[in-house]
Design a protein around this motif. Structure first.
Motif, PDB file in Angstrom:
ATOM      1  N   LEU A 110      52.008  42.138  29.100  1.00  0.00           N
ATOM      2  CA  LEU A 110      51.043  41.048  29.237  1.00  0.00           C
ATOM      3  C   LEU A 110      50.194  41.219  30.484  1.00  0.00           C
ATOM      4  CD1 LEU A 110      50.639  38.238  27.698  1.00  0.00           C
ATOM      5  CD2 LEU A 110      51.634  37.274  29.746  1.00  0.00           C
ATOM      6  N   GLY A 111      50.808  41.686  31.554  1.00  0.00           N
ATOM      7  CA  GLY A 111      50.077  41.842  32.810  1.00  0.00           C
ATOM      8  C   GLY A 111      49.128  43.021  32.786  1.00  0.00           C
ATOM      9  N   GLY A 112      49.363  43.939  31.860  1.00  0.00           N
ATOM     10  CA  GLY A 112      48.559  45.150  31.802  1.00  0.00           C
ATOM     11  C   GLY A 112      49.396  46.294  32.320  1.00  0.00           C
ATOM     12  N   ALA A 113      49.803  47.184  31.407  1.00  0.00           N
ATOM     13  CA  ALA A 113      50.706  48.261  31.815  1.00  0.00           C
ATOM     14  C   ALA A 113      50.079  49.085  32.931  1.00  0.00           C
ATOM     15  CB  ALA A 113      51.028  49.143  30.613  1.00  0.00           C
ATOM     16  N   GLY A 114      50.801  49.271  34.015  1.00  0.00           N
ATOM     17  CA  GLY A 114      50.300  50.059  35.133  1.00  0.00           C
ATOM     18  C   GLY A 114      49.774  49.215  36.275  1.00  0.00           C
ATOM     19  N   SER A 115      49.425  47.957  35.985  1.00  0.00           N
ATOM     20  CA  SER A 115      48.889  47.098  37.035  1.00  0.00           C
ATOM     21  C   SER A 115      50.021  46.333  37.724  1.00  0.00           C
ATOM     22  CB  SER A 115      47.880  46.115  36.429  1.00  0.00           C
ATOM     23  OG  SER A 115      47.546  45.131  37.365  1.00  0.00           O
ATOM     24  N   ILE A 116      50.162  46.572  39.033  1.00  0.00           N
ATOM     25  CA  ILE A 116      51.245  45.912  39.763  1.00  0.00           C
ATOM     26  C   ILE A 116      50.973  44.418  39.863  1.00  0.00           C
ATOM     27  CG2 ILE A 116      52.476  45.816  41.957  1.00  0.00           C
ATOM     28  CD1 ILE A 116      51.493  48.715  42.403  1.00  0.00           C
ATOM     29  N   THR A 117      49.754  44.081  40.260  1.00  0.00           N
ATOM     30  CA  THR A 117      49.428  42.656  40.371  1.00  0.00           C
ATOM     31  C   THR A 117      49.521  41.978  39.013  1.00  0.00           C
ATOM     32  OG1 THR A 117      47.169  43.455  40.426  1.00  0.00           O
ATOM     33  CG2 THR A 117      48.053  42.580  42.463  1.00  0.00           C
ATOM     34  N   GLY A 118      49.162  42.713  37.964  1.00  0.00           N
ATOM     35  CA  GLY A 118      49.280  42.164  36.621  1.00  0.00           C
ATOM     36  C   GLY A 118      50.726  41.795  36.313  1.00  0.00           C
ATOM     37  N   SER A 119      51.655  42.686  36.666  1.00  0.00           N
ATOM     38  CA  SER A 119      53.072  42.409  36.428  1.00  0.00           C
ATOM     39  C   SER A 119      53.519  41.180  37.206  1.00  0.00           C
ATOM     40  CB  SER A 119      53.940  43.598  36.845  1.00  0.00           C
ATOM     41  OG  SER A 119      53.653  44.711  36.057  1.00  0.00           O
ATOM     42  N   VAL A 120      53.077  41.066  38.448  1.00  0.00           N
ATOM     43  CA  VAL A 120      53.474  39.919  39.264  1.00  0.00           C
ATOM     44  C   VAL A 120      52.958  38.631  38.636  1.00  0.00           C
ATOM     45  CG1 VAL A 120      53.215  38.787  41.501  1.00  0.00           C
ATOM     46  CG2 VAL A 120      53.541  41.260  41.388  1.00  0.00           C
ATOM     47  N   MET A 157      45.347  42.233  33.037  1.00  0.00           N
ATOM     48  CA  MET A 157      44.677  43.015  34.070  1.00  0.00           C
ATOM     49  C   MET A 157      44.284  44.415  33.592  1.00  0.00           C
ATOM     50  SD  MET A 157      44.723  40.941  36.706  1.00  0.00           S
ATOM     51  CE  MET A 157      44.271  42.046  38.027  1.00  0.00           C
ATOM     52  N   GLY A 158      44.669  44.769  32.371  1.00  0.00           N
ATOM     53  CA  GLY A 158      44.400  46.126  31.916  1.00  0.00           C
ATOM     54  C   GLY A 158      45.041  47.109  32.884  1.00  0.00           C
ATOM     55  N   HIS A 159      44.299  48.175  33.194  1.00  0.00           N
ATOM     56  CA  HIS A 159      44.813  49.136  34.167  1.00  0.00           C
ATOM     57  C   HIS A 159      44.443  48.734  35.589  1.00  0.00           C
ATOM     58  CE1 HIS A 159      46.816  51.975  31.846  1.00  0.00           C
ATOM     59  NE2 HIS A 159      45.804  52.627  31.336  1.00  0.00           N
ATOM     60  N   HIS A 160      43.790  47.587  35.742  1.00  0.00           N
ATOM     61  CA  HIS A 160      43.224  47.268  37.051  1.00  0.00           C
ATOM     62  C   HIS A 160      44.201  46.547  37.962  1.00  0.00           C
ATOM     63  CE1 HIS A 160      39.515  48.498  35.301  1.00  0.00           C
ATOM     64  NE2 HIS A 160      39.687  47.647  34.317  1.00  0.00           N
ATOM     65  N   GLU A 161      43.883  46.573  39.241  1.00  0.00           N
ATOM     66  CA  GLU A 161      44.631  45.786  40.204  1.00  0.00           C
ATOM     67  C   GLU A 161      43.766  44.610  40.613  1.00  0.00           C
ATOM     68  OE1 GLU A 161      47.583  45.892  40.861  1.00  0.00           O
ATOM     69  OE2 GLU A 161      48.186  47.903  40.273  1.00  0.00           O
ATOM     70  N   PHE A 162      44.446  43.518  40.949  1.00  0.00           N
ATOM     71  CA  PHE A 162      43.705  42.373  41.431  1.00  0.00           C
ATOM     72  C   PHE A 162      43.255  42.640  42.861  1.00  0.00           C
ATOM     73  CE2 PHE A 162      43.201  38.398  43.575  1.00  0.00           C
ATOM     74  CZ  PHE A 162      42.505  37.645  42.664  1.00  0.00           C
ATOM     75  N   SER A 163      41.967  42.522  43.092  1.00  0.00           N
ATOM     76  CA  SER A 163      41.456  42.626  44.462  1.00  0.00           C
ATOM     77  C   SER A 163      40.149  41.856  44.486  1.00  0.00           C
ATOM     78  CB  SER A 163      41.225  44.075  44.850  1.00  0.00           C
ATOM     79  OG  SER A 163      40.135  44.588  44.127  1.00  0.00           O
ATOM     80  N   TRP A 164      39.711  41.471  45.670  1.00  0.00           N
ATOM     81  CA  TRP A 164      38.486  40.678  45.717  1.00  0.00           C
ATOM     82  C   TRP A 164      37.307  41.499  45.254  1.00  0.00           C
ATOM     83  CZ3 TRP A 164      39.626  36.114  45.066  1.00  0.00           C
ATOM     84  CH2 TRP A 164      40.754  35.554  45.659  1.00  0.00           C
ATOM     85  N   LYS A 165      37.368  42.797  45.519  1.00  0.00           N
ATOM     86  CA  LYS A 165      36.297  43.672  45.086  1.00  0.00           C
ATOM     87  C   LYS A 165      36.209  43.644  43.559  1.00  0.00           C
ATOM     88  CE  LYS A 165      35.532  48.368  46.070  1.00  0.00           C
ATOM     89  NZ  LYS A 165      36.281  49.509  46.574  1.00  0.00           N
ATOM     90  N   TRP A 166      37.400  43.655  42.945  1.00  0.00           N
ATOM     91  CA  TRP A 166      37.455  43.651  41.491  1.00  0.00           C
ATOM     92  C   TRP A 166      36.867  42.349  40.946  1.00  0.00           C
ATOM     93  CZ3 TRP A 166      40.526  40.875  37.816  1.00  0.00           C
ATOM     94  CH2 TRP A 166      40.491  41.402  36.535  1.00  0.00           C
ATOM     95  N   VAL A 167      37.258  41.212  41.580  1.00  0.00           N
ATOM     96  CA  VAL A 167      36.754  39.914  41.138  1.00  0.00           C
ATOM     97  C   VAL A 167      35.234  39.900  41.229  1.00  0.00           C
ATOM     98  CG1 VAL A 167      36.702  37.447  41.626  1.00  0.00           C
ATOM     99  CG2 VAL A 167      38.851  38.698  41.793  1.00  0.00           C
ATOM    100  N   GLN A 168      34.714  40.398  42.352  1.00  0.00           N
ATOM    101  CA  GLN A 168      33.266  40.455  42.533  1.00  0.00           C
ATOM    102  C   GLN A 168      32.610  41.250  41.420  1.00  0.00           C
ATOM    103  OE1 GLN A 168      32.337  42.188  46.268  1.00  0.00           O
ATOM    104  NE2 GLN A 168      32.577  40.269  47.399  1.00  0.00           N
ATOM    105  N   LYS A 169      33.205  42.396  41.151  1.00  0.00           N
ATOM    106  CA  LYS A 169      32.616  43.259  40.136  1.00  0.00           C
ATOM    107  C   LYS A 169      32.616  42.571  38.777  1.00  0.00           C
ATOM    108  CE  LYS A 169      33.233  47.874  41.961  1.00  0.00           C
ATOM    109  NZ  LYS A 169      34.126  49.018  42.012  1.00  0.00           N
ATOM    110  N   VAL A 170      33.741  41.890  38.462  1.00  0.00           N
ATOM    111  CA  VAL A 170      33.816  41.216  37.175  1.00  0.00           C
ATOM    112  C   VAL A 170      32.771  40.113  37.105  1.00  0.00           C
ATOM    113  CG1 VAL A 170      35.239  39.747  35.721  1.00  0.00           C
ATOM    114  CG2 VAL A 170      36.233  41.761  36.791  1.00  0.00           C
ATOM    115  N   LEU A 171      32.635  39.380  38.200  1.00  0.00           N
ATOM    116  CA  LEU A 171      31.703  38.261  38.194  1.00  0.00           C
ATOM    117  C   LEU A 171      30.264  38.736  38.132  1.00  0.00           C
ATOM    118  CD1 LEU A 171      33.365  35.722  40.624  1.00  0.00           C
ATOM    119  CD2 LEU A 171      33.311  35.720  38.132  1.00  0.00           C
ATOM    120  N   THR A 172      29.974  39.844  38.845  1.00  0.00           N
ATOM    121  CA  THR A 172      28.596  40.314  38.837  1.00  0.00           C
ATOM    122  C   THR A 172      28.325  41.204  37.640  1.00  0.00           C
ATOM    123  OG1 THR A 172      29.223  42.172  40.211  1.00  0.00           O
ATOM    124  CG2 THR A 172      28.347  40.247  41.343  1.00  0.00           C
ATOM    125  N   GLY A 173      29.406  41.497  36.873  1.00  0.00           N
ATOM    126  CA  GLY A 173      29.208  42.176  35.612  1.00  0.00           C
ATOM    127  C   GLY A 173      29.138  43.681  35.706  1.00  0.00           C
TER     128      GLY A 173
END
Ligand SMILES: Nc1ncnc2c1ncn2[C@@H]1O[C@H](COP(=O)(O)OP(=O)(O)OP(=O)(O)O)[C@@H](O)[C@H]1O
Ligand SMILES: [Mg+2]
Lengths: 273, 402
Positions: free
Chosen positions: B254-264, B376-392
């Motif tokens: 569910l968290g996205g295999a490979g993503s640590i933050t996803g697992s958490v 989270m897919g393969h991604h990790e949660f980070s503010w940079k990631w959030v920014q990228k998702v929000l800005t598309g």
């Protein structure tokens, strides 16, 4: 005999220098059930050679690569690298001994970036322990940075700097092929095997690839063995060629001889090139 | 890098982690009810279990689904040693607890080695069967062992609650996995996941990499098991049944295999979903139930339709997504409110608590339909990631170092 030889009389400088072959196949054979995919193949590759392996589809070229790189264990014959028998070693041991390859059906680490793919190639030379990595110790960070720098330089060689951070899976075909070459180069092999590196490339890409292969040999001093179906490419690039057909070696020699060899024309070329 | 600075920063972050966990422990014991303290405890355990399985499953790509077995080995190691040796040992309670964590981790690590070895020959489904079978074998062995308490369980004293140690373990587990991915060593594990043949051709030792992943992952699960055992003072084989393995696996997927933050995140969410209703003690009427169900169905079908059919401008697409995510559940709630005016529908009430596994199941179905690669897919949660998702902008290869 040697008792009578007075070594002090021999002038070493006057002896003809016969370099040892880098790779030597002697009667290499592999049989899959009833099919003998590679049958008694023997050839020698000298250090610095640009060597071609050609032949019709299903001739056993890729299987030959698989024998050399340890994917398959030969059922007969011997394969020597720098004088040491390597037949039957596992692939990672052979990579560490100094032979690396690319794959005909591209096998990149799809979810990793182009840069990371090349870094994986350099990993076999890592010195820090896993523990230092798990603890994020400065030595492990430094080594990772070094690996990244080397990988960046190799990406430049194959002209992929602009896509360093793109996922390998998302790259177009031609770039994926060049990325595979950079990744193999990162292991710092003495012998690099390229399985149809020009497949699916347009003429301009092929020209660029030719440059890259020449640079790998001349600038980086690697010995190259390549499989290719594009005869113009092979003949224009390789200095020695071995021709396989139905697993058997039907000819060997420089391009000029291969081109006019009746057996090769009949089995593969169809008409003189 | 400046070594002095490195040690200062490292010393500081370790101190913060330990003090933070101690503070959490103190605050929980002082201000929260025992029942909630226990939930906080279990949340830390599940984070450790999910993140450690993610190392084997998500990062190294070995489809291991019997993680509860390692958890059990750790728990029984702790329990048995305490039962037979605690009285004779000179160690104090906390020192003993730490010793048990290490013992549990060590024995589970050995179990990880045993299960990891077949992974050299077995792939995918076959490996899954072996890991699951291993869990069942361990359980059956314990059930048939009177010294280990058999099926009625093993009681021992003393109980030592190490809430801060549980959370410290979770932090260490996350840190170890994150560190791994930050250095070139992590690339070897990822390469094995991506393509074993190519990884070997690059000189990576397949055996070593896979077995290492199993040993580390199992050791963390074993440490968690020892902590659980010492917290409860009583364990039985039913605590480590297949459904626990599946719950942990679900967290990773569910968290996205490979993503640590996803697992958490998934560990916390999946753990909270069945527990929160129990705490909230809310009754829902049939009216709201119908409304929310309609909302959920509408939500999934509209979003899926949007994902598959929409090819217009990105910004507009994102607006439609947000509108659906916010609007449809609200509409469902509104529908519930309307239906509530019918006495037949409003008289019929259910305890939310009894519906908790329904909610869990619905959450899983929704996520798997909308994001089969995990939240989270393969991604990790980070503010940079959030920014990228929000800005598309599409995040490229966020997963590790570059
Ligand atoms: N693992 C295997 N098991 C059985 N047969 C195999 C195996 N690998 C290769 N072969 C057979 O060996 C023969 C040689 O195959 P190989 O892939 O080496 O050909 P090739 O010269 O590389 O051809 P192409 O130009 O099409 O790539 C084929 O007939 C193939 O089917
Ligand atoms: Mg081939």
């Amino acid at each position: 005999m040697s008792e009578h030889l007075d070594l002090s009389q021999v002038n070493v400088d006057e002896l003809p220098v016969v370099p040892n072959p880098l790779l030597k196949l002697e009667g290499a054979t592999i049989q899959f059930g009833g099919l003998i995919a590679v049958n008694q193949v023997s050839f020698e590759i000298m250090p610095g050679d640009l060597f071609g392996l050609i032949g019709p589809n299903g001739a056993g070229k890729t299987t030959c690569f698989n024998l050399i790189t340890g994917v398959y264990k030969p059922t007969g014959g011997s394969i020597k690298f720098e004088g040491n028998e390597i037949a039957g070693f596992n692939p990672s041991k052979i990579a560490r001994a100094g032979i690396c390859r690319t794959f005909q059906n591209i096998r990149l680490f799809g979810a990793l970036s182009a840069l990371e793919n090349v870094m994986v190639g350099g990993y076999l030379r890592h010195k820090t322990s896993l523990l230092s990595g798990l603890a994020l110790w400065p030595s492990a960070i430094r080594e990772t940075e070094e690996l990244k720098e080397q990988a960046m330089q190799l990406l430049e060689v194959v002209n992929l700097t602009d896509v360093a951070h793109a996922r390998a899976r998302d790259l177009p075909y031609g770039k994926q092929r060049r990325l595979e070459i950079a990744r193999a180069m990162a292991t710092n092999p003495r012998l690099i095997l390229l399985d149809e590196p020009a497949a699916g490339m347009n003429p301009q890409e092929k020209e660029e690839l030719k440059e890259v292969v020449l640079r790998i040999r001349d600038e980086f001093g690697k010995t190259v063995l390549l499989i290719e179906h594009d005869m113009k490419f092979v003949m224009g690039l390789c200095e020695k060629i071995v021709v396989l057909d139905h697993g058997e070696e039907i000819a060997a020699g420089p391009p000029s001889e291969i081109r006019s060899n009746p057996k090769v024309i009949e089995a593969y070329l169809g008409e003189p090139v | 890098m400046n070594l002095g600075k490195f040690f200062a920063v490292r010393g500081f972050s370790v101190a913060v982690a330990i003090l933070g966990c101690l503070a959490l422990d103190y605050a929980a014991q002082t201000y929260l009810q025992d029942y909630i303290v226990r939930l906080v405890f279990l949340a830390g355990i599940y984070i450790t279990l999910a993140v450690s399985l993610n190392l084997i499953n998500g990062i190294t790509g070995q489809f291991s689904i019997g993680h509860a077995a390692f958890y059990m080995v750790g728990a029984y190691t702790g329990g048995t040693l305490t039962k037979f040796f605690y009285d004779a040992s000179p160690l104090g309670a906390v020192a003993w607890l730490i010793a048990m964590i290490l013992a549990g981790a060590a024995l589970a690590g050995v179990a990880g080695l045993l299960v990891g070895l077949p992974s050299l020959r077995l792939r995918g489904d076959y490996l899954a069967i072996v890991t699951l079978g291993f869990g069942e074998i361990i359980r059956i062995i314990v059930i048939n062992q009177p010294e280990l308490g058999g099926s009625s369980g093993l009681g021992f004293a003393p109980k030592v609650q190490g809430l801060w140690l549980v959370w410290l373990l979770a932090v260490i587990c996350v840190a170890v996995c994150r560190n791994l991915l930050k250095t070139s060593h992590g690339l070897a594990f990822l390469a094995v996941r991506e393509d074993e043949v190519a990884a070997q051709a690059m000189g990576i030792n397949l055996t070593k990499t896979k077995v290492t992943a199993f040993v580390i992952g199992a050791a963390f699960a074993g440490a968690a098991g020892a902590l659980l055992a010492m917290n409860e003072g009583y364990i039985n084989p039913d605590l480590f049944k297949m459904d626990v393995s599946f719950l942990i696996l679900t967290m990773v997927v569910l968290g996205g295999a490979g993503s640590i933050t996803g697992s958490v995140l998934a560990a916390l969410t999946l753990f909270a979903i069945p527990e929160l209703p129990r705490l909230l003690k809310i009754d829902v009427s049939l009216a709201y139930l119908i409304g929310l169900t309609a909302g959920a169905i509408g939500f999934v079908s509209l979003l899926r339709h949007h994902q598959q059919r929409y090819h217009g401008p990105k910004a507009k697409g994102r607006m439609i997504t947000v509108a659906t995510v916010v609007g449809v559940p609200l509409a469902g709630l509104g529908l519930g409110w309307l239906l509530h005016t019918f006495t037949y529908l409003s008289d019929q009430t259910y305890e939310l608590n009894n519906l908790r596994y329904v909610i869990l199941a619905v959450t899983l179905i929704v996520v798997m339909l909308l994001r089969p690669e995990g939240v989270m897919g393969h991604h990790e949660f980070s503010w940079k990631w959030v920014q990228k998702v929000l800005t598309g902008r599409k995040p490229v290869a966020e997963e590790s170092i570059s």
